[in-house]
Design a protein around this motif. Structure first.
Motif, PDB file in Angstrom:
ATOM      1  N   ALA A 109       0.789  -1.174   0.026  1.00 26.39           N
ATOM      2  CA  ALA A 109       0.027  -0.056   0.200  1.00 26.39           C
ATOM      3  C   ALA A 109       0.556   1.318  -0.115  1.00 26.39           C
ATOM      4  CB  ALA A 109      -0.864   0.063   1.162  1.00 26.39           C
ATOM      5  N   ILE A 110       0.430   2.292  -0.570  1.00 27.58           N
ATOM      6  CA  ILE A 110       0.931   3.587  -0.460  1.00 27.58           C
ATOM      7  C   ILE A 110       0.072   4.694  -0.432  1.00 27.58           C
ATOM      8  CG2 ILE A 110       3.034   2.954  -1.877  1.00 27.58           C
ATOM      9  CD1 ILE A 110       1.695   4.318  -4.334  1.00 27.58           C
ATOM     10  N   ASP A 111       0.581   5.822   0.005  1.00 26.33           N
ATOM     11  CA  ASP A 111      -0.297   7.167   0.398  1.00 26.33           C
ATOM     12  C   ASP A 111       0.301   8.117  -0.538  1.00 26.33           C
ATOM     13  OD1 ASP A 111      -1.394   9.307   1.227  1.00 26.33           O
ATOM     14  OD2 ASP A 111      -0.392   9.276   3.131  1.00 26.33           O
ATOM     15  N   THR A 112      -0.093   8.414  -1.481  1.00 23.89           N
ATOM     16  CA  THR A 112       0.574   9.516  -2.579  1.00 23.89           C
ATOM     17  C   THR A 112       0.038  10.860  -2.486  1.00 23.89           C
ATOM     18  OG1 THR A 112      -1.385   9.430  -4.228  1.00 23.89           O
ATOM     19  CG2 THR A 112       0.441   7.656  -4.313  1.00 23.89           C
ATOM     20  N   ASP A 113      -0.853  11.065  -1.461  1.00 25.99           N
ATOM     21  CA  ASP A 113      -1.102  12.717  -1.330  1.00 25.99           C
ATOM     22  C   ASP A 113      -0.772  12.829   0.308  1.00 25.99           C
ATOM     23  OD1 ASP A 113      -3.257  11.129  -0.068  1.00 25.99           O
ATOM     24  OD2 ASP A 113      -4.790  11.914  -1.295  1.00 25.99           O
ATOM     25  N   ASP A 114      -0.002  12.142   0.940  1.00 22.20           N
ATOM     26  CA  ASP A 114       0.428  12.229   2.234  1.00 22.20           C
ATOM     27  C   ASP A 114      -0.580  12.827   3.087  1.00 22.20           C
ATOM     28  OD1 ASP A 114       2.727  12.328   3.897  1.00 22.20           O
ATOM     29  OD2 ASP A 114       3.036  14.405   3.583  1.00 22.20           O
ATOM     30  N   ASP A 115      -1.827  12.120   3.063  1.00 21.85           N
ATOM     31  CA  ASP A 115      -3.134  12.554   3.973  1.00 21.85           C
ATOM     32  C   ASP A 115      -3.148  11.546   5.278  1.00 21.85           C
ATOM     33  OD1 ASP A 115      -3.934  10.470   2.722  1.00 21.85           O
ATOM     34  OD2 ASP A 115      -5.755  11.310   2.254  1.00 21.85           O
TER      35      ASP A 115
ATOM     36  N   GLY B 230       5.621  -1.274  -0.743  1.00 21.96           N
ATOM     37  CA  GLY B 230       5.074  -0.309  -0.963  1.00 21.96           C
ATOM     38  C   GLY B 230       5.521   0.693   0.177  1.00 21.96           C
ATOM     39  N   GLY B 231       5.909   2.039  -0.492  1.00 14.02           N
ATOM     40  CA  GLY B 231       6.095   2.987   0.693  1.00 14.02           C
ATOM     41  C   GLY B 231       6.939   4.180  -0.032  1.00 14.02           C
TER      42      GLY B 231
ATOM     43  N   ALA C 199       6.279   8.385  -2.881  1.00 10.07           N
ATOM     44  CA  ALA C 199       5.474   7.171  -2.583  1.00 10.07           C
ATOM     45  C   ALA C 199       5.546   6.296  -4.071  1.00 10.07           C
ATOM     46  CB  ALA C 199       3.950   7.412  -2.118  1.00 10.07           C
ATOM     47  N   CYS C 200       5.829   4.945  -3.819  1.00 11.54           N
ATOM     48  CA  CYS C 200       5.906   4.270  -4.798  1.00 11.54           C
ATOM     49  C   CYS C 200       5.731   2.735  -4.545  1.00 11.54           C
ATOM     50  CB  CYS C 200       6.986   4.489  -5.502  1.00 11.54           C
ATOM     51  SG  CYS C 200       8.497   4.111  -4.725  1.00 11.54           S
TER      52      CYS C 200
ATOM     53  N   ASP D 177      16.431  -3.782 -12.351  1.00 15.56           N
ATOM     54  CA  ASP D 177      17.495  -4.573 -12.513  1.00 15.56           C
ATOM     55  C   ASP D 177      16.781  -5.829 -13.382  1.00 15.56           C
ATOM     56  OD1 ASP D 177      20.030  -5.928 -12.662  1.00 15.56           O
ATOM     57  OD2 ASP D 177      20.053  -6.110 -10.502  1.00 15.56           O
ATOM     58  N   GLU D 178      17.584  -6.568 -14.144  1.00  7.95           N
ATOM     59  CA  GLU D 178      17.013  -7.630 -14.978  1.00  7.95           C
ATOM     60  C   GLU D 178      17.461  -8.864 -14.887  1.00  7.95           C
ATOM     61  OE1 GLU D 178      19.538  -6.432 -18.933  1.00  7.95           O
ATOM     62  OE2 GLU D 178      17.378  -6.087 -18.798  1.00  7.95           O
ATOM     63  N   GLN D 179      16.745  -9.984 -15.015  1.00  7.84           N
ATOM     64  CA  GLN D 179      16.933 -11.572 -14.859  1.00  7.84           C
ATOM     65  C   GLN D 179      17.642 -11.802 -13.428  1.00  7.84           C
ATOM     66  OE1 GLN D 179      19.560 -12.027 -18.367  1.00  7.84           O
ATOM     67  NE2 GLN D 179      17.717 -12.836 -19.345  1.00  7.84           N
ATOM     68  N   VAL D 180      17.047 -11.221 -12.350  1.00 12.73           N
ATOM     69  CA  VAL D 180      17.432 -11.486 -10.955  1.00 12.73           C
ATOM     70  C   VAL D 180      16.674 -12.439 -10.256  1.00 12.73           C
ATOM     71  CG1 VAL D 180      18.978  -9.435 -10.927  1.00 12.73           C
ATOM     72  CG2 VAL D 180      16.407  -9.294 -10.214  1.00 12.73           C
ATOM     73  N   GLY D 181      15.459 -12.326 -10.426  1.00 11.63           N
ATOM     74  CA  GLY D 181      14.440 -13.260  -9.837  1.00 11.63           C
ATOM     75  C   GLY D 181      14.101 -12.810  -8.166  1.00 11.63           C
ATOM     76  N   SER D 182      13.847 -11.668  -8.050  1.00 10.14           N
ATOM     77  CA  SER D 182      13.772 -10.988  -6.506  1.00 10.14           C
ATOM     78  C   SER D 182      12.440 -11.763  -5.783  1.00 10.14           C
ATOM     79  CB  SER D 182      13.287  -9.597  -6.453  1.00 10.14           C
ATOM     80  OG  SER D 182      13.156  -8.904  -5.093  1.00 10.14           O
ATOM     81  N   THR D 183      12.842 -12.221  -4.569  1.00 10.32           N
ATOM     82  CA  THR D 183      11.825 -12.936  -3.708  1.00 10.32           C
ATOM     83  C   THR D 183      11.326 -11.948  -2.629  1.00 10.32           C
ATOM     84  OG1 THR D 183      13.531 -13.692  -2.407  1.00 10.32           O
ATOM     85  CG2 THR D 183      12.649 -15.290  -3.974  1.00 10.32           C
ATOM     86  N   ASN D 184      12.115 -11.090  -2.139  1.00 10.61           N
ATOM     87  CA  ASN D 184      11.597 -10.378  -1.249  1.00 10.61           C
ATOM     88  C   ASN D 184      12.470  -8.730  -1.254  1.00 10.61           C
ATOM     89  OD1 ASN D 184       9.397 -11.259   0.751  1.00 10.61           O
ATOM     90  ND2 ASN D 184      10.850 -13.065   0.887  1.00 10.61           N
ATOM     91  N   THR D 185      11.568  -7.801  -0.857  1.00 14.05           N
ATOM     92  CA  THR D 185      12.506  -6.439  -1.030  1.00 14.05           C
ATOM     93  C   THR D 185      11.857  -5.586   0.021  1.00 14.05           C
ATOM     94  OG1 THR D 185      12.940  -4.790  -2.633  1.00 14.05           O
ATOM     95  CG2 THR D 185      10.706  -5.676  -2.588  1.00 14.05           C
ATOM     96  N   THR D 186      12.709  -4.492   0.348  1.00  8.47           N
ATOM     97  CA  THR D 186      12.424  -3.649   1.437  1.00  8.47           C
ATOM     98  C   THR D 186      13.352  -2.374   1.241  1.00  8.47           C
ATOM     99  OG1 THR D 186      12.381  -3.500   3.753  1.00  8.47           O
ATOM    100  CG2 THR D 186      14.123  -4.361   3.210  1.00  8.47           C
ATOM    101  N   VAL D 187      12.911  -1.197   2.054  1.00 10.75           N
ATOM    102  CA  VAL D 187      13.454  -0.048   1.668  1.00 10.75           C
ATOM    103  C   VAL D 187      14.001   0.326   3.267  1.00 10.75           C
ATOM    104  CG1 VAL D 187      13.524   2.497   1.075  1.00 10.75           C
ATOM    105  CG2 VAL D 187      12.652   0.680  -0.443  1.00 10.75           C
ATOM    106  N   PHE D 188      14.993   0.913   3.241  1.00 15.13           N
ATOM    107  CA  PHE D 188      15.547   1.636   4.646  1.00 15.13           C
ATOM    108  C   PHE D 188      16.692   2.391   4.545  1.00 15.13           C
ATOM    109  CE2 PHE D 188      18.211  -2.253   4.430  1.00 15.13           C
ATOM    110  CZ  PHE D 188      19.224  -1.507   4.843  1.00 15.13           C
TER     111      PHE D 188
END
Length: 342
Positions: A219-225, A267-268, A274-275, A307-318
């Motif tokens: 989920a994302i909040d694009t209008d920051d409300d 999402g975040g 937000a993306c 990226d291409e041809q990597v086969g991502s299973t999980n992802t995060t941002v910090f």
């Protein structure tokens, strides 16, 4: 947001699956763990140029890792092996002793695929989701998964009052927590469910919010409300299409293209915008950033290939040193990777 995202770090981790950002005080680590039968988990010291340390070796089968409060301790699943070979799955605790991690077993927990720890006002809640309760072969889905809730006591390292909720869920795969809002999402063949945490007025509450099969959700909040206005779902179990839903969980746009075995999703806010981020494990196995905006009353999307041809299973941002780090478990090339926008 600029157009270029580059890889700044990578390391070989066979069949890497699970990720955890582990930060407490001045200590800061990225943990990556494998799902292979003789797999390992490694900590990369973000303060010491990604200095690598083995946390465990020759165990594997790690689907989920969760930090314990504001410490460098964490819980993890082990022995949930590929092909849903998870009858021997265990829940374990890793305790930081100042230089490394010591492991203790909490309990056997067959088929525990996702779990979480939620800080309550006077206790720490545990949520556990099994993908099934029994399997005789890989594609045996005759026995639905379950959601378990209870309390985790850090002092004694045990689960208290573990209770199974009444709603059985076939292919109980996806989980996404919004603890600051008081709920988590759980996804399955039956749809998306909102699991509200206990309060002074009510116990655990499980409510269906979307009734088509979903593998995972973000989920994302694009209008920051402070409210989510877009959701991204992977349609069907490990499906190949993704759909954007509005704040009422109504489908408003399907993402063009086919993404077989879609799996990685987040999402975040990345670099102030937000993306969504997602990847798939078959076909081209590419890894994408997805921007969503509304123009003249219509939803517009922009796909940026990371990226291409990597086969991502999980992802995060910090964030580290005022820079957003995008991390991916690139399972299909046995690689944990960190990306930044340049």
């Amino acid at each position: 947001m600029g157009a270029t995202i580059k890889k700044i770090f990578s390391d070989d981790v066979p069949l890497v699956y699970s990720l955890l950002h582990l930060q407490a005080g001045n200590e800061d680590y990225l943990v990556a763990a494998s799902e292979e039968e003789n797999g390992s988990a490694y900590a990369y010291n973000l303060n010491k140029n990604y200095e690598k340390q083995a946390i465990w070796q020759n165990i594997g089968g790690t689907m989920t890792m969760v930090q314990v409060s504001d410490s460098l301790d964490f819980l993890a699943t082990q022995r949930f092996f590929p092909g849903f070979n998870a009858a021997s799955c265990e829940l374990v605790k890793l305790s930081f002793d100042g230089t490394g991690w010591n492991q203790t077993k909490i309990m056997d927990f067959p088929y525990l695929h996702r779990f979480d720890l939620i800080e309550g006002p006077d206790k720490m809640y545990f949520i556990g989701a099994t993908i099934t309760e029994h399997k005789e072969f890989s594609d045996d889905w005759r026995t639905p998964g379950q959601i378990y809730v209870g309390e985790y006591r850090q002092e004694t390292n045990e689960l208290i009052g573990l209770t199974r909720l009444d709603e059985p869920l076939v292919k109980n795969h996806g989980y996404c927590a919004f603890s600051e809002k008081g709920y988590s999402f759980v996804t399955s063949e039956e749809g998306v469910f909102c699991l509200r945490y206990p309060s002074a007025e009510s116990d655990w509450q499980l409510t269906k919010v979307y009734d088509l099969p979903v593998s995972d959700i973000a989920a994302i909040d694009t209008d920051d409300d402070g409210k989510f206005n877009y959701y991204l779902v992977i349609n069907n179990f490990h499906g190949q299409t993704l759909t954007i839903l509005n704040d009422r969980f109504q489908a408003i746009k399907e993402i063009s293209g086919k993404f077989p075995f879609a799996h990685s999703i987040w999402g975040g806010v990345f670099n102030g915008e937000a993306c969504f981020v997602f990847g798939n494990r078959e076909g081209k196995q590419d890894y994408y950033l997805l921007k969503v905006r509304e123009e003249f009353g219509e939803v517009q999307v922009e796909l940026v290939k990371i990226d291409e041809q990597v086969g991502s299973t999980n992802t995060t941002v910090f964030q580290k040193n005022q820079q957003d780090l995008l991390v991916s478990a690139n399972r299909e090339i046995n690689q944990v990777a960190i990306y930044v926008e340049s």
